[in-house]
Design an enzyme around this catalytic site. Structure first.
Site, PDB file in Angstrom:
ATOM      1  N   SER C  61       9.525   0.568   9.695  1.00 21.43           N
ATOM      2  CA  SER C  61       8.251   1.134   9.243  1.00 21.43           C
ATOM      3  C   SER C  61       8.403   2.551   8.698  1.00 21.43           C
ATOM      4  O   SER C  61       8.925   3.439   9.388  1.00 21.43           O
ATOM      5  CB  SER C  61       7.285   1.145  10.434  1.00 21.43           C
ATOM      6  OG  SER C  61       6.273   2.116  10.236  1.00 21.43           O
ATOM      7  N   GLY C  62       7.892   2.762   7.498  1.00 20.08           N
ATOM      8  CA  GLY C  62       7.909   4.110   6.923  1.00 20.08           C
ATOM      9  C   GLY C  62       7.081   5.089   7.744  1.00 20.08           C
ATOM     10  O   GLY C  62       7.493   6.226   7.960  1.00 20.08           O
ATOM     11  N   LEU C  63       5.930   4.654   8.205  1.00 18.72           N
ATOM     12  CA  LEU C  63       5.103   5.520   9.050  1.00 18.72           C
ATOM     13  C   LEU C  63       5.843   5.893  10.324  1.00 18.72           C
ATOM     14  O   LEU C  63       5.877   7.059  10.728  1.00 18.72           O
ATOM     15  CB  LEU C  63       3.782   4.802   9.401  1.00 18.72           C
ATOM     16  CG  LEU C  63       2.960   5.429  10.529  1.00 18.72           C
ATOM     17  CD1 LEU C  63       2.518   6.849  10.182  1.00 18.72           C
ATOM     18  CD2 LEU C  63       1.739   4.565  10.870  1.00 18.72           C
ATOM     19  N   ASP C  73       3.679  10.611   6.823  1.00 21.05           N
ATOM     20  CA  ASP C  73       3.967   9.440   6.009  1.00 21.05           C
ATOM     21  C   ASP C  73       3.390   9.633   4.612  1.00 21.05           C
ATOM     22  O   ASP C  73       2.494   8.916   4.179  1.00 21.05           O
ATOM     23  CB  ASP C  73       3.360   8.202   6.691  1.00 21.05           C
ATOM     24  CG  ASP C  73       3.677   6.929   5.942  1.00 21.05           C
ATOM     25  OD1 ASP C  73       4.713   6.884   5.240  1.00 21.05           O
ATOM     26  OD2 ASP C  73       2.884   5.969   6.045  1.00 21.05           O
ATOM     27  N   ASP C 100      10.582  -0.911   4.848  1.00 21.95           N
ATOM     28  CA  ASP C 100       9.413  -0.367   4.172  1.00 21.95           C
ATOM     29  C   ASP C 100       9.898   0.634   3.113  1.00 21.95           C
ATOM     30  O   ASP C 100      10.412   1.695   3.450  1.00 21.95           O
ATOM     31  CB  ASP C 100       8.549   0.339   5.229  1.00 21.95           C
ATOM     32  CG  ASP C 100       7.240   0.864   4.677  1.00 21.95           C
ATOM     33  OD1 ASP C 100       7.027   0.790   3.450  1.00 21.95           O
ATOM     34  OD2 ASP C 100       6.431   1.346   5.490  1.00 21.95           O
ATOM     35  N   ASP C 102       7.959   2.015   0.825  1.00 19.62           N
ATOM     36  CA  ASP C 102       6.818   2.778   0.320  1.00 19.62           C
ATOM     37  C   ASP C 102       6.559   2.413  -1.150  1.00 19.62           C
ATOM     38  O   ASP C 102       6.549   1.238  -1.486  1.00 19.62           O
ATOM     39  CB  ASP C 102       7.056   4.276   0.521  1.00 19.62           C
ATOM     40  CG  ASP C 102       7.136   4.644   2.004  1.00 19.62           C
ATOM     41  OD1 ASP C 102       6.341   4.095   2.778  1.00 19.62           O
ATOM     42  OD2 ASP C 102       7.998   5.442   2.382  1.00 19.62           O
ATOM     43  N   GLU C 129       5.066  -1.019  -2.298  1.00 18.89           N
ATOM     44  CA  GLU C 129       3.614  -1.110  -2.417  1.00 18.89           C
ATOM     45  C   GLU C 129       3.151  -0.515  -3.749  1.00 18.89           C
ATOM     46  O   GLU C 129       3.829   0.343  -4.326  1.00 18.89           O
ATOM     47  CB  GLU C 129       2.940  -0.399  -1.244  1.00 18.89           C
ATOM     48  CG  GLU C 129       3.161   1.090  -1.198  1.00 18.89           C
ATOM     49  CD  GLU C 129       2.774   1.722   0.137  1.00 18.89           C
ATOM     50  OE1 GLU C 129       3.388   1.350   1.160  1.00 18.89           O
ATOM     51  OE2 GLU C 129       1.883   2.585   0.145  1.00 18.89           O
ATOM     52  N   LYS C 135       2.758   8.917  -2.041  1.00 20.94           N
ATOM     53  CA  LYS C 135       1.733   8.123  -1.376  1.00 20.94           C
ATOM     54  C   LYS C 135       1.120   8.878  -0.206  1.00 20.94           C
ATOM     55  O   LYS C 135       1.645   9.881   0.258  1.00 20.94           O
ATOM     56  CB  LYS C 135       2.351   6.831  -0.867  1.00 20.94           C
ATOM     57  CG  LYS C 135       3.400   7.067   0.224  1.00 20.94           C
ATOM     58  CD  LYS C 135       3.748   5.791   0.965  1.00 20.94           C
ATOM     59  CE  LYS C 135       2.754   5.497   2.061  1.00 20.94           C
ATOM     60  NZ  LYS C 135       3.216   4.409   2.958  1.00 20.94           N
ATOM     61  N   ASN C 137      -0.370   7.648   3.711  1.00 19.31           N
ATOM     62  CA  ASN C 137      -0.455   6.502   4.605  1.00 19.31           C
ATOM     63  C   ASN C 137      -1.791   5.792   4.430  1.00 19.31           C
ATOM     64  O   ASN C 137      -2.845   6.426   4.328  1.00 19.31           O
ATOM     65  CB  ASN C 137      -0.301   6.958   6.070  1.00 19.31           C
ATOM     66  CG  ASN C 137      -0.342   5.781   7.030  1.00 19.31           C
ATOM     67  OD1 ASN C 137      -1.404   5.348   7.454  1.00 19.31           O
ATOM     68  ND2 ASN C 137       0.818   5.228   7.331  1.00 19.31           N
ATOM     69  N   ARG C 173       3.877  -5.444  -2.009  1.00 20.84           N
ATOM     70  CA  ARG C 173       2.712  -5.188  -1.167  1.00 20.84           C
ATOM     71  C   ARG C 173       1.585  -4.652  -2.027  1.00 20.84           C
ATOM     72  O   ARG C 173       1.752  -3.670  -2.748  1.00 20.84           O
ATOM     73  CB  ARG C 173       3.105  -4.166  -0.104  1.00 20.84           C
ATOM     74  CG  ARG C 173       1.961  -3.476   0.614  1.00 20.84           C
ATOM     75  CD  ARG C 173       2.509  -2.721   1.809  1.00 20.84           C
ATOM     76  NE  ARG C 173       1.678  -1.622   2.257  1.00 20.84           N
ATOM     77  CZ  ARG C 173       1.972  -0.850   3.307  1.00 20.84           C
ATOM     78  NH1 ARG C 173       3.087  -1.065   3.991  1.00 20.84           N
ATOM     79  NH2 ARG C 173       1.177   0.132   3.671  1.00 20.84           N
TER      80      ARG C 173
END
Lengths: 322, 322, 322, 322
Positions: C61-63, C73, C100, C102, C129, C135, C137, C173
């Site tokens: 997970s990027g977060l 994030d 991920d 992003d 995504e 980006k 979050n 995504r």
């Protein structure tokens, strides 16, 4: 040569006693030397060589670092990869290093983070350019696009507001000429960037002569030094740049290009001859390399530190609380 | 599974269909070419240049990578820093890369971890030497010490037991001659290392002629190829090495040394003349650099990928569960 | 090129003998399990724990990686920093890891480079995504913007064209719902992405129920699996998602959030009590940690590899040249 | 307790006005607080949480960083990997961080390089222990071996001689008790280390009570603070340690162990129930995480810096040279 304290003006008037941060040093050079040369380097070795040969400031070139990593100068290396190479330079030299921050790798926030880490690892300053991200190297192709002035000013201001050391240098680079704009646009942008806090203006040109630099310089009243990189207009002398009022001259990529051609020639000669001895005379000896990197120092230190018997403790009274 | 010895045809008899791992390629070269040359490189750029000039295998030199990082070849760079440089080589070339693993950076476990990461990032093999940690470069100083044979055999065996790709190459390097030992010690160690699983033996010498290599080679019956690095005995030709039965010749540091002297000369010339133009003829043009790194490819890909309209989907019946 | 629907056998019909790349494994899970759960992790430890507890696939997970690094994030960590954390996961587990990616960190080229390095270090796939870079979050703030469909399709296609392992998975995504768009937009985008080559569609929603997922699923005929992350609609069961035709369910950040609250509670308790013993019962013992990380294995291996006497060499005839 | 300023001696008498280096801060805490607690952390997040909960100093634990990376505390992570994690802590907090340098990763030179990089990235100090390299975690197994006193003294002295900031702290940790030695050996070693320049002595013990610490403390007259880590003797209170004359108490791994058990429980609950909602109440909300990491700050800064119109330049007379 007068120091900035004596002249009492400009960004070098830091009155902190003994201010000697890398940024302070770079600031002074940009104002005092006539002009200051920043030698472009790409790794710890090229940095050591440049300093050994007498250069007093370094330019951590994005093009050259990328090339050494084997990738293109189009944001193919990550910003932390670039700064890892910068660490190799800073750790091995005592002169100020100005870091090519490209377009800032995203927005004001990524630029600020890049600048912050550059400062933390000991760089003297960063330079950001006003192109869109991802960028393309300014010497390649056409269609280079500029970001809006206010967006780039925000980037500069965010970095200035965020720096810890007041001496840390933020250079704003305008690609107006690269983007096909005229001197009006270049000067207007530079003035805005200086007003936003930039400590110097890097005006880039890829003309075969310094004509654009001269035009810009004649119009420049922004109060901060001009920095240039005469990669294509390489016949102009430092004296001529001095008369144009240039504060910093970046010899951006010649060291890497020298390495490039020498490595290619050595490979070619050895490959075709099937033997090393043909190139042996043309290349540095290991002894020279060991000398530059201080192998004998290590040998001495080995004798000093491999084993150390501390002096007998003087009789200490009292406990462990001082 | 039958060993290569049983099938009677050496380490290249891998029968897996389409076996083309980097290790497999290196194995074949060490046996097939006469002998195979591994060009020493230190970063992504030197790797690209070597491959462009026709070299079919690379040596990721610990000395050269350390020098490029600006530090000494005495375990001053961490093992992950070394492998980050190796990644730059592997990512940018299609030929097998043999990685200089120095002494293994500690014990069997650190050696195994180094080998494991080298394999994972696409190297063809690693080479470990039988000196104590931290090491000193073999061309500097005296007093190089060897570790006990059984300790080094354990290191080799741990790496062989741990590799994922059966083709991955583990080379054992003996520094017997560097440590002042004779050919008996060198051969005895090499035999033990081969018995512990080493895929090749690197016998190192710093004599001005190949006399130690010849002595070793005459005694060698260990069943795996001999690898050498004729840095000091550079007048010996590949043909002569071939007649000595050498399988791999590492031209370990000439490319870096060529870069070193060229960078120093460029710095010196520019510093003394105050102008770039004097070196301009001697150094690679940006155009040549852009060509090697494929800038035009990126321009083409930009046209292809910056925006892509996929074909209209054919009418699909049924849902997303297959 | 025929799609998997035309051949009638889905993305798992890889006929290569013994195909077992991480990408192949992930592909199978997305189709075979009902549905497949990907446990969100943020470092080597959380990855080990998840696998120990039975999860068969991981979401890098990027977060969560950003949070573990202490940053936001919002592309504050560089893409290589993120992948360094992914390396810690991949090196320590045997289950496929979906990364991920992003927004791809710039353009088609940076996305392709990210995917390339992810594949090289052993990840099973990447997910990009369709938001603008940098980006924010998806669970924070408003005003999330989408990039043009054709730009994102180019990004997906560049990654698919560039992968080495045909099994490597590229997930597209869509943040249509996050950006306030309706199901029409989400489906149209997803269809275009699938047509551009995406191996699965991750449709993101931050509603308290699965209503948007249900709406999307009812309309989806794109031929590739649907992946979701029910962070906010956490009451829906796997059975319900199965009935909606979902192929992959990402439990994206619960492990990190559990760590977060536990660390805060431990800090608070210890800080207020001035003693450790109060938390001792609630926290894992060192013994448990040593067990998970295999300290006893290392002890055993120490006995095996610290010193190894190879068997006496069988009499070898012939020299070292095969 | 008197401060070093009052006693007018020792390395804490830095007279620079406003000296506030991280090392200076740590020095003061070790002497002023009664005793100072250093909270053990393993990444940027655990560091942020500890500081948020009121801790005024951090311990960058080798065991915890290694565990977070998924590897064993036996020099499996490289020293630069460890320091990359330290960077995440330092960059995200304002309190001094003492870095666990294990045995120094080789010899005096690798230890000195580790200390140098730790100082450069903003750590307050490093701690080295007197075991052989590669080390094994002190809480695991038996047979921990100590290096000769003079070798370790050389390591300490090399670091002290090499530091840039006079305030940077070098702590010497003796593993005498872990190695089965008695208090005589521990005190003799500690005295030698202090005489070699160590700024504090970390005496380690794995007894269930503070008996060894008490014995050491009663004998200690070395003039520098004592630091301990009561991992096993966790029932002893800070007051009791204060009465023993301890200057620094490291709560080394409780935060990581809390994270460990919480992650395992969350994984287990979710895996067995097939739904997230069961753990939702027990884990931190995203909102809490966003608050700790300052997402709203970023939103505000976005408004401030995404676009900035600098004030109109005052009329500037004169050129760009000040």
């Amino acid at each position: 040569m007068t120091t900035s304290e004596e002249t009492g003006s400009g960004p070098t008037t830091d009155q902190r006693p003994g201010a000697t941060s890398p940024g302070d040093q770079l600031r002074r050079l940009l104002v005092d030397e006539a002009p200051c040369v920043l030698m472009g380097v790409h790794d710890g070795l090229s940095a050591r060589i440049a300093v050994e040969e007498g250069f007093r400031a370094l330019w951590a070139s994005g093009l050259c670092i990328s090339t050494a990593l084997g990738v293109r100068d189009s944001d193919e290396a990550s910003w932390t990869q670039l700064l890892n190479s910068v660490e190799s330079m800073v750790d091995n030299t005592r002169v100020p290093v100005l870091v090519d921050g490209d377009t800032g790798h995203g927005n004001f926030n990524t630029a600020r983070r890049f600048a912050g880490r550059a400062e933390r690892i000991g760089a003297a300053g960063v330079c950001f350019e006003d192109k869109t991200f991802p960028k393309m190297n300014s010497f390649f192709g056409v269609g280079h696009e500029l970001v809006p002035v206010a967006e780039f000013c925000g980037k500069i201001k965010a970095c200035k507001d965020g720096q810890q050391d007041p001496g840390f240098v933020v250079v704003a680079r305008t690609e107006s000429f690269i983007a096909g704009q005229g001197v009006d646009e270049a000067v207007a942008r530079a003035e805005a960037y200086a007003a936003a806090g930039a400590d110097a203006i890097f005006v880039h040109s890829r003309q075969p002569t310094a004509v654009e630099i001269a035009a810009f310089s004649a119009r420049w009243h922004g109060g901060v030094p001009i920095v240039i990189a005469p990669t294509t207009y390489h016949r102009t002398t430092l004296d001529e740049f001095h008369q144009l009022g240039v504060g910093g001259v970046i010899w951006a990529n010649q060291s890497m290009r020298a390495a490039f051609s020498a490595m290619r020639k050595a490979c070619r000669d050895m490959r075709s001859s099937g033997v090393i001895s043909g190139v042996e005379e043309e290349i540095a000896s290991l002894k020279e390399i060991f000398a530059l990197l201080g192998y004998e120092d290590l040998e001495r230190e080995e004798r000093r530190y491999a084993s150390f018997d501390p002096p007998v403790l003087s009789t200490v009274t009292g406990g462990n609380a001082p």
